[in-house]
Design a protein around this motif. Structure first.
Motif, PDB file in Angstrom:
ATOM      1  N   SER A  90       0.859  -1.173   0.000  1.00 51.67           N
ATOM      2  CA  SER A  90       0.000   0.000   0.000  1.00 51.67           C
ATOM      3  C   SER A  90       0.895   1.221   0.000  1.00 51.67           C
ATOM      4  O   SER A  90       2.020   1.173   0.474  1.00 51.67           O
ATOM      5  N   ILE A  91       0.399   2.315  -0.539  1.00 49.35           N
ATOM      6  CA  ILE A  91       1.188   3.538  -0.652  1.00 49.35           C
ATOM      7  C   ILE A  91       0.712   4.546   0.377  1.00 49.35           C
ATOM      8  O   ILE A  91      -0.473   4.684   0.638  1.00 49.35           O
ATOM      9  N   SER A  92       1.639   5.257   0.956  1.00 48.22           N
ATOM     10  CA  SER A  92       1.284   6.277   1.931  1.00 48.22           C
ATOM     11  C   SER A  92       0.386   7.329   1.290  1.00 48.22           C
ATOM     12  O   SER A  92       0.713   7.901   0.266  1.00 48.22           O
ATOM     13  N   SER A  93      -0.766   7.592   1.900  1.00 51.80           N
ATOM     14  CA  SER A  93      -1.735   8.538   1.335  1.00 51.80           C
ATOM     15  C   SER A  93      -1.208   9.959   1.315  1.00 51.80           C
ATOM     16  O   SER A  93      -1.717  10.799   0.592  1.00 51.80           O
ATOM     17  N   HIS A  94      -0.150  10.202   2.076  1.00 54.13           N
ATOM     18  CA  HIS A  94       0.408  11.556   2.137  1.00 54.13           C
ATOM     19  C   HIS A  94       0.888  12.019   0.768  1.00 54.13           C
ATOM     20  O   HIS A  94       0.861  13.206   0.453  1.00 54.13           O
ATOM     21  N   TYR A  95       1.327  11.073  -0.062  1.00 55.00           N
ATOM     22  CA  TYR A  95       1.916  11.426  -1.352  1.00 55.00           C
ATOM     23  C   TYR A  95       0.982  11.205  -2.528  1.00 55.00           C
ATOM     24  O   TYR A  95       1.324  11.531  -3.655  1.00 55.00           O
ATOM     25  N   VAL A  96      -0.183  10.635  -2.297  1.00 56.72           N
ATOM     26  CA  VAL A  96      -1.027  10.186  -3.399  1.00 56.72           C
ATOM     27  C   VAL A  96      -1.353  11.285  -4.395  1.00 56.72           C
ATOM     28  O   VAL A  96      -1.283  11.097  -5.597  1.00 56.72           O
ATOM     29  N   CYS A  97      -1.705  12.468  -3.902  1.00 60.63           N
ATOM     30  CA  CYS A  97      -2.169  13.532  -4.798  1.00 60.63           C
ATOM     31  C   CYS A  97      -1.075  14.008  -5.745  1.00 60.63           C
ATOM     32  O   CYS A  97      -1.347  14.413  -6.868  1.00 60.63           O
ATOM     33  N   ASP A  98       0.190  14.002  -5.270  1.00 57.67           N
ATOM     34  CA  ASP A  98       1.275  14.542  -6.068  1.00 57.67           C
ATOM     35  C   ASP A  98       1.998  13.488  -6.890  1.00 57.67           C
ATOM     36  O   ASP A  98       2.874  13.820  -7.670  1.00 57.67           O
ATOM     37  N   MET A  99       1.636  12.238  -6.732  1.00 54.31           N
ATOM     38  CA  MET A  99       2.351  11.165  -7.406  1.00 54.31           C
ATOM     39  C   MET A  99       1.819  10.946  -8.812  1.00 54.31           C
ATOM     40  O   MET A  99       0.628  11.064  -9.067  1.00 54.31           O
ATOM     41  N   LYS A 100       2.725  10.606  -9.719  1.00 52.28           N
ATOM     42  CA  LYS A 100       2.317  10.233 -11.069  1.00 52.28           C
ATOM     43  C   LYS A 100       2.012   8.747 -11.110  1.00 52.28           C
ATOM     44  O   LYS A 100       2.766   7.927 -10.573  1.00 52.28           O
ATOM     45  N   ASN A 101       0.895   8.417 -11.732  1.00 51.97           N
ATOM     46  CA  ASN A 101       0.536   7.013 -11.934  1.00 51.97           C
ATOM     47  C   ASN A 101       1.201   6.516 -13.213  1.00 51.97           C
ATOM     48  O   ASN A 101       0.902   7.021 -14.307  1.00 51.97           O
ATOM     49  N   ILE A 102       2.082   5.527 -13.080  1.00 57.83           N
ATOM     50  CA  ILE A 102       2.804   5.008 -14.238  1.00 57.83           C
ATOM     51  C   ILE A 102       2.546   3.509 -14.374  1.00 57.83           C
ATOM     52  O   ILE A 102       2.660   2.759 -13.408  1.00 57.83           O
ATOM     53  N   LEU A 103       2.206   3.111 -15.589  1.00 58.55           N
ATOM     54  CA  LEU A 103       2.066   1.692 -15.908  1.00 58.55           C
ATOM     55  C   LEU A 103       3.258   1.256 -16.753  1.00 58.55           C
ATOM     56  O   LEU A 103       3.547   1.854 -17.790  1.00 58.55           O
ATOM     57  N   PHE A 104       3.958   0.229 -16.297  1.00 61.04           N
ATOM     58  CA  PHE A 104       4.991  -0.417 -17.098  1.00 61.04           C
ATOM     59  C   PHE A 104       4.396  -1.707 -17.653  1.00 61.04           C
ATOM     60  O   PHE A 104       3.906  -2.548 -16.902  1.00 61.04           O
ATOM     61  N   PHE A 105       4.449  -1.855 -18.961  1.00 60.43           N
ATOM     62  CA  PHE A 105       3.837  -3.002 -19.627  1.00 60.43           C
ATOM     63  C   PHE A 105       4.939  -3.830 -20.274  1.00 60.43           C
ATOM     64  O   PHE A 105       5.718  -3.327 -21.084  1.00 60.43           O
ATOM     65  N   HIS A 106       4.992  -5.118 -19.914  1.00 58.00           N
ATOM     66  CA  HIS A 106       6.031  -6.001 -20.416  1.00 58.00           C
ATOM     67  C   HIS A 106       5.408  -7.332 -20.813  1.00 58.00           C
ATOM     68  O   HIS A 106       4.244  -7.603 -20.499  1.00 58.00           O
ATOM     69  N   PHE A 107       6.199  -8.169 -21.491  1.00 55.40           N
ATOM     70  CA  PHE A 107       5.695  -9.459 -21.969  1.00 55.40           C
ATOM     71  C   PHE A 107       5.607 -10.478 -20.831  1.00 55.40           C
ATOM     72  O   PHE A 107       4.570 -11.071 -20.570  1.00 55.40           O
ATOM     73  N   ASP A 108       6.725 -10.700 -20.141  1.00 55.83           N
ATOM     74  CA  ASP A 108       6.778 -11.570 -18.961  1.00 55.83           C
ATOM     75  C   ASP A 108       8.009 -11.163 -18.164  1.00 55.83           C
ATOM     76  O   ASP A 108       8.627 -10.130 -18.452  1.00 55.83           O
ATOM     77  N   LEU A 109       8.369 -11.947 -17.171  1.00 57.42           N
ATOM     78  CA  LEU A 109       9.533 -11.595 -16.353  1.00 57.42           C
ATOM     79  C   LEU A 109      10.542 -12.733 -16.335  1.00 57.42           C
ATOM     80  O   LEU A 109      11.056 -13.133 -15.287  1.00 57.42           O
ATOM     81  N   GLN A 110      10.805 -13.283 -17.527  1.00 57.41           N
ATOM     82  CA  GLN A 110      11.812 -14.319 -17.660  1.00 57.41           C
ATOM     83  C   GLN A 110      13.204 -13.741 -17.427  1.00 57.41           C
ATOM     84  O   GLN A 110      13.352 -12.557 -17.131  1.00 57.41           O
ATOM     85  N   GLY A 111      14.231 -14.573 -17.588  1.00 59.99           N
ATOM     86  CA  GLY A 111      15.572 -14.185 -17.175  1.00 59.99           C
ATOM     87  C   GLY A 111      16.382 -13.417 -18.194  1.00 59.99           C
ATOM     88  O   GLY A 111      17.610 -13.508 -18.187  1.00 59.99           O
ATOM     89  N   GLY A 112      15.741 -12.648 -19.060  1.00 63.95           N
ATOM     90  CA  GLY A 112      16.461 -11.869 -20.055  1.00 63.95           C
ATOM     91  C   GLY A 112      16.957 -10.538 -19.520  1.00 63.95           C
ATOM     92  O   GLY A 112      16.608 -10.111 -18.414  1.00 63.95           O
ATOM     93  N   GLY A 113      17.774  -9.859 -20.338  1.00 67.45           N
ATOM     94  CA  GLY A 113      18.357  -8.596 -19.905  1.00 67.45           C
ATOM     95  C   GLY A 113      17.341  -7.496 -19.698  1.00 67.45           C
ATOM     96  O   GLY A 113      17.407  -6.743 -18.721  1.00 67.45           O
ATOM     97  N   ALA A 114      16.363  -7.364 -20.611  1.00 71.64           N
ATOM     98  CA  ALA A 114      15.365  -6.298 -20.485  1.00 71.64           C
ATOM     99  C   ALA A 114      14.532  -6.469 -19.228  1.00 71.64           C
ATOM    100  O   ALA A 114      14.164  -5.485 -18.570  1.00 71.64           O
ATOM    101  N   GLU A 115      14.231  -7.720 -18.876  1.00 77.25           N
ATOM    102  CA  GLU A 115      13.435  -7.988 -17.673  1.00 77.25           C
ATOM    103  C   GLU A 115      14.211  -7.588 -16.414  1.00 77.25           C
ATOM    104  O   GLU A 115      13.651  -7.000 -15.485  1.00 77.25           O
ATOM    105  N   LYS A 116      15.506  -7.901 -16.401  1.00 72.70           N
ATOM    106  CA  LYS A 116      16.335  -7.531 -15.259  1.00 72.70           C
ATOM    107  C   LYS A 116      16.462  -6.018 -15.156  1.00 72.70           C
ATOM    108  O   LYS A 116      16.402  -5.445 -14.062  1.00 72.70           O
ATOM    109  N   VAL A 117      16.619  -5.357 -16.291  1.00 75.94           N
ATOM    110  CA  VAL A 117      16.706  -3.892 -16.296  1.00 75.94           C
ATOM    111  C   VAL A 117      15.421  -3.287 -15.741  1.00 75.94           C
ATOM    112  O   VAL A 117      15.454  -2.332 -14.947  1.00 75.94           O
TER     113      VAL A 117
END
Length: 384
Positions: free
Chosen positions: A7-34
């Motif tokens: 859960s995120i502290s409500s103190h920061y909710v209003c000023d925080m940017k909502n960001i979605l990171f979309f990926h294929f899966d989380l296998q052991g490749g370099g992009a996934e680790k990055v």
């Protein structure tokens, strides 16, 4: 399906940017680790982050930070899934997969996530596409799309496209000149502090210090060129050069083929396959040289980590290598063919003073920091 692991502290909710990171899966490749490295180092007081994958598989899942909400559509890959992702309307896939509105949607990998993110219907949402691969053929870019025209339209719907190296950007522009949105280079995030810390853990093997100990880390796939590396080692032995041992860390679909090739070339005494290790860094302290034999790279995480740990590098010329090795200051870059790789190996194994010179330059060079990498991402997220 989703897993809300904090859960995120409500103190920061209003000023925080909502960001979605979309990926294929989380296998052991370099992009996934990055991606996992980035999520662990972004300012949790500035960004409320959701990680969305198509498939909920891969060893990197365990490293998702607690402040990130993790969601996935399917538990694992199934037969026919690639055709669904390629031919189903992207707006429909976006509606099925992305349930909330975000300030920024980041397609962190080429292919399906980029195609789907391009169809985000919210005009207020900023869209960023990430490109990790150096494209040399047109079909490589469009293989996840119905046709080239759809791929061009998809990329032109983004507000920004980020590339992991200068070479990657230039290759994309050469292949897709019709794409005209803003572009920039943002190097991969490497968790250098963690890398250095994990390198201090005990190593499960003991190397013969009378030999030149070579190692490489990566998925055992054709693009990594491990087969031509083995061919080169065989030619060295045939030419009377045998004072070396190669350690390969990784797993992948070429594992059995590489084992068979090692046996057929008579290299069993010269090559050790160590499999996948969550801490490959602890091997570095015993190694003399990191070898990258890849045909294609974007911005090599493994090479960056080797330099961070003070290990010189021999690499074929791929995207990002000039940037990482500072035009050859910290290692040798050879043309991307088997003959040149062989000559580089011969030169460094026969004259180890050259390896020592590279090591001394690395030790005297400017130390990279994790936050140097992360700052570039935050600058993009804050200004887009």
């Amino acid at each position: 399906m989703s897993t809300d692991i904090s859960s995120i502290s409500s103190h920061y909710v209003c000023d925080m940017k909502n960001i979605l990171f979309f990926h294929f899966d989380l296998q052991g490749g370099g992009a996934e680790k990055v991606l996992v490295n980035l999520l662990n180092n972004l300012d949790a007081n500035k960004y409320r982050i959701t990680l969305q994958t198509i498939f909920g598989t891969g060893p990197n899942i365990k490293d998702i930070p607690h402040n990130v909400r993790f969601e996935y559509l399917f538990k694992k890959i199934f037969r026919g899934s690639s055709r669904i992702m390629k031919f189903a309307p992207p707006w429909l896939l976006h509606r099925l997969i992305v349930r909330d509105n975000y300030d920024i949607e980041v397609a962190f990998i080429e292919s399906s996530p980029t195609r789907i993110t391009s169809a985000c219907p919210n005009k207020k949402t900023k869209k960023i596409a990430w490109v990790h691969t150096t494209y040399t053929k047109d079909h490589s870019i469009i293989k996840s799309y119905r046709n080239r025209n759809e791929a061009v339209k998809a990329y032109n719907k983004f507000d920004h496209i980020a590339f992991v190296s200068e070479d990657t950007l230039k290759a994309f522009q050469a292949m897709m000149p019709e794409v005209t949105v803003p572009m920039s280079v943002v190097h991969n995030v490497i968790d250098l502090d963690q890398t250095r810390q994990l390198a201090q853990e005990p190593c499960p093997i003991v190397c013969d210090k009378s030999l030149v100990n070579l190692y490489s880390v990566g998925r055992l796939t054709k693009v990594k060129g491990f087969d031509r590396l083995l061919n080169c080692l065989s030619k060295l032995v045939a030419g009377g050069i045998s004072n070396f041992h190669l350690y390969l860390l990784g797993q992948g679909e070429e594992h059995d083929n590489l084992i068979a090739l090692t046996e057929s070339l008579g290299l069993n005494d010269y090559v050790s396959f160590l499999g996948y290790d969550t801490n490959p860094y602890r091997y570095a302290k015993q190694m003399d040289l990191f070898v990258c034999s890849s045909y294609i790279e974007g911005y090599s995480t493994a090479v960056t980590e080797a330099i961070t740990l003070g290990v010189p590098v021999l690499t074929t010329k791929c995207s990002g290598m000039n940037e990482i090795l500072q035009e050859g200051k910290y290692g040798m870059i050879v043309p991307n063919d088997e003959a040149s790789l062989l000559e580089g190996l011969k030169e460094l194994i026969v004259d180890t003073n050259k390896i020592d010179e590279y090591r001394q330059r690395i030790a005297a060079g400017e130390k990279m920091t994790t936050q140097t990498f992360v700052a570039k991402y935050e600058e993009l997220f804050d200004t887009i």
